[in-house]
Design an enzyme around this catalytic site. Structure first.
Site, PDB file in Angstrom:
ATOM      1  CB  SER A 144      -0.916   0.029   1.240  1.00 62.16           C
ATOM      2  OG  SER A 144      -1.467   1.270   1.386  1.00 62.16           O
ATOM      3  CE1 TYR A 157      -3.900  -2.172   5.292  1.00 60.32           C
ATOM      4  CE2 TYR A 157      -3.375   0.028   4.951  1.00 60.32           C
ATOM      5  CZ  TYR A 157      -3.792  -1.183   4.476  1.00 60.32           C
ATOM      6  OH  TYR A 157      -4.093  -1.409   2.984  1.00 60.32           O
TER       7      TYR A 157
HETATM    8  P1  NAP Z   1     -12.073  -5.440  -0.295  1.00 60.62           P
HETATM    9  O1  NAP Z   1     -12.660  -4.950  -1.526  1.00 60.62           O
HETATM   10  O2  NAP Z   1     -12.734  -5.082   0.835  1.00 60.62           O
HETATM   11  O3  NAP Z   1     -12.024  -6.911  -0.616  1.00 60.62           O
HETATM   12  C1  NAP Z   1     -11.543  -7.626   0.581  1.00 60.62           C
HETATM   13  C2  NAP Z   1     -11.453  -9.158   0.006  1.00 60.62           C
HETATM   14  O4  NAP Z   1     -10.770 -10.061   0.708  1.00 60.62           O
HETATM   15  C3  NAP Z   1     -12.736  -9.920  -0.052  1.00 60.62           C
HETATM   16  O5  NAP Z   1     -12.851 -10.581  -1.316  1.00 60.62           O
HETATM   17  C4  NAP Z   1     -13.021 -10.462   1.263  1.00 60.62           C
HETATM   18  O6  NAP Z   1     -13.808 -11.494   1.078  1.00 60.62           O
HETATM   19  C5  NAP Z   1     -11.621 -10.773   1.220  1.00 60.62           C
HETATM   20  N1  NAP Z   1     -10.886 -11.303   2.855  1.00 60.62           N
HETATM   21  C6  NAP Z   1     -11.167 -10.344   3.772  1.00 60.62           C
HETATM   22  N2  NAP Z   1     -10.226 -10.965   4.963  1.00 60.62           N
HETATM   23  C7  NAP Z   1     -10.016 -11.975   4.524  1.00 60.62           C
HETATM   24  C8  NAP Z   1      -8.901 -13.047   5.019  1.00 60.62           C
HETATM   25  N3  NAP Z   1      -8.723 -12.932   6.412  1.00 60.62           N
HETATM   26  N4  NAP Z   1      -8.758 -14.065   4.415  1.00 60.62           N
HETATM   27  C9  NAP Z   1      -9.045 -14.411   2.876  1.00 60.62           C
HETATM   28  N5  NAP Z   1      -9.826 -13.334   2.462  1.00 60.62           N
HETATM   29  C10 NAP Z   1     -10.222 -12.394   3.364  1.00 60.62           C
HETATM   30  O7  NAP Z   1     -10.400  -4.816  -0.417  1.00 60.62           O
HETATM   31  P2  NAP Z   1      -9.616  -4.257  -1.231  1.00 60.62           P
HETATM   32  O8  NAP Z   1      -9.566  -2.679  -0.945  1.00 60.62           O
HETATM   33  O9  NAP Z   1      -9.633  -4.645  -2.502  1.00 60.62           O
HETATM   34  O10 NAP Z   1      -8.024  -4.587  -0.600  1.00 60.62           O
HETATM   35  C11 NAP Z   1      -7.126  -5.678  -1.175  1.00 60.62           C
HETATM   36  C12 NAP Z   1      -5.869  -5.388  -0.640  1.00 60.62           C
HETATM   37  O11 NAP Z   1      -5.520  -4.170  -1.320  1.00 60.62           O
HETATM   38  C13 NAP Z   1      -5.301  -5.509   0.699  1.00 60.62           C
HETATM   39  O12 NAP Z   1      -4.116  -6.103   0.759  1.00 60.62           O
HETATM   40  C14 NAP Z   1      -5.426  -3.891   1.000  1.00 60.62           C
HETATM   41  O13 NAP Z   1      -4.448  -3.509   2.012  1.00 60.62           O
HETATM   42  C15 NAP Z   1      -4.738  -3.380  -0.467  1.00 60.62           C
HETATM   43  N6  NAP Z   1      -4.932  -2.052  -0.556  1.00 60.62           N
HETATM   44  C16 NAP Z   1      -5.939  -1.415  -0.783  1.00 60.62           C
HETATM   45  C17 NAP Z   1      -6.278  -0.050  -0.998  1.00 60.62           C
HETATM   46  C18 NAP Z   1      -7.797   0.696  -1.127  1.00 60.62           C
HETATM   47  O14 NAP Z   1      -7.652   1.963  -1.114  1.00 60.62           O
HETATM   48  N7  NAP Z   1      -8.697   0.037  -1.190  1.00 60.62           N
HETATM   49  C19 NAP Z   1      -5.163   0.907  -0.754  1.00 60.62           C
HETATM   50  C20 NAP Z   1      -3.850  -0.027  -0.619  1.00 60.62           C
HETATM   51  C21 NAP Z   1      -3.718  -1.114  -0.515  1.00 60.62           C
HETATM   52  P3  NAP Z   1     -14.632 -12.348   2.424  1.00 60.62           P
HETATM   53  O15 NAP Z   1     -15.395 -11.304   3.264  1.00 60.62           O
HETATM   54  O16 NAP Z   1     -15.311 -13.449   1.767  1.00 60.62           O
HETATM   55  O17 NAP Z   1     -13.368 -13.000   3.126  1.00 60.62           O
END
Ligand code: NAP
Length: 252
Positions: A144, A157
């Site tokens: 991130s 985080y």
């Molecule tokens: P998201 O849209 O909320 O999706 C999260 C996904 O992870 C869902 O499919 C959820 O499904 C699954 N999940 C959650 N906890 C889990 C666990 N313990 N084991 C396995 N699966 C799990 O999240 P996102 O924003 O795409 O984030 C994905 C990655 O990108 C993360 O590493 C986050 O730190 C990184 N990131 C995001 C952003 C942002 O702005 N969105 C920025 C920088 C980095 P279930 O509920 O079915 O488990």
């Protein structure tokens, strides 16, 4: 834009891939010809995501895997190998952000959870995957922008995401020359995970203002960078992090 087919005949595992960035990565790799193995904690989410991908003609294996559950991590690898016989790409995408507290006020149990889900399970999954990874295989770790400069509302985080930058370097050395290991550091992308920030108009505008391109990222932006690093187009790149943040301040 015509999508290339860089992953024909390849097998890709993407963790936490039933929505958001993980789903977009699975979709992109699948549209480029990979057989994709998707997973998350909830069966109904896994089933729904698999159906969406199959509707686009993508070959999918869907497995329930909470990344903290050792048996489910083993199942993810075993079922992949049973069905496809090998692993070419692993994208480690799962993360938790259970706290907005300052670091020194974060509970011990929350510190443990952050380290476990955001850092340790990436290592443990790769331990299980390595015996099946092919020559020329590739790992992409999702960090991130907050890993470069942990903001106060996402401080601990952010620190776990900093650790992934180091983990990428260390694993790239350990896994070379057989497997490349790289990292994508997304900026802010509207998803469920970030909705506490991006659905607040004032915060959203402030974040947009910190980019050079004047907008937040899309899940497709993150998927495109991940697919590049996982592909043969990046065959001479290992141990690197690509920041995909529309030009938010990160590093020289
Ligand atoms: P998201 O849209 O909320 O999706 C999260 C996904 O992870 C869902 O499919 C959820 O499904 C699954 N999940 C959650 N906890 C889990 C666990 N313990 N084991 C396995 N699966 C799990 O999240 P996102 O924003 O795409 O984030 C994905 C990655 O990108 C993360 O590493 C986050 O730190 C990184 N990131 C995001 C952003 C942002 O702005 N969105 C920025 C920088 C980095 P279930 O509920 O079915 O488990």
């Amino acid at each position: 834009m015509e999508i290339p087919k860089r992953f024909r005949g390849k097998v890709a595992i993407v963790t936490a891939s039933t929505q958001g960035i993980g789903f977009a990565i699975a979709e992109r790799l699948g549209l480029e010809g990979a057989s994709v193995v998707i997973s998350s904690r909830k069966q109904q989410n896994v089933d729904a995501a698999a159906e969406k991908l199959r509707a686009k003609g993508i070959e999918v294996l869907a497995v329930v895997c909470h990344v903290s559950n050792a048996q489910q991590r083993k199942d993810l690898i075993d079922k992949t190998v049973q069905k496809y016989g090998k692993i070419d790409v692993v994208v480690s995408n799962a993360a938790a952000n259970p706290s907005v507290d300052p670091i020194l006020q974060t509970k011990d149990s929350v510190l443990d959870k952050l380290w476990e889900i955001n850092v340790k399970t990436c290592i443990l999954l790769l331990k299980d995957a390595v015996p099946h990874m092919q020559k020329g295989s590739s790992v992409v770790i999702i960090s991130s922008i907050t890993g470069f400069n942990p903001p106060s509302s996402l401080a601990m985080y952010g620190v776990t995401k900093t650790a992934l930058l180091g983990l990428t370097k260390a694993l790239a050395a350990e896994m070379a020359p057989y497997t490349r290991v790289n990292c994508v550091a997304p900026g802010f992308v509207p998803t469920n995970f970030s909705s506490f920030l991006t659905t607040n108009d004032a915060v959203r505008q402030e974040l947009e203002g910190k980019t050079l391109l004047g907008r937040l990222g899309t899940t497709e932006d993150m998927a495109a960078a991940t697919a590049f690093l996982a592909s043969e187009d990046a065959s001479y790149i290992t141990g690197e992090t690509i920041v995909v943040s529309g030009g938010m301040p990160s590093r020289l």
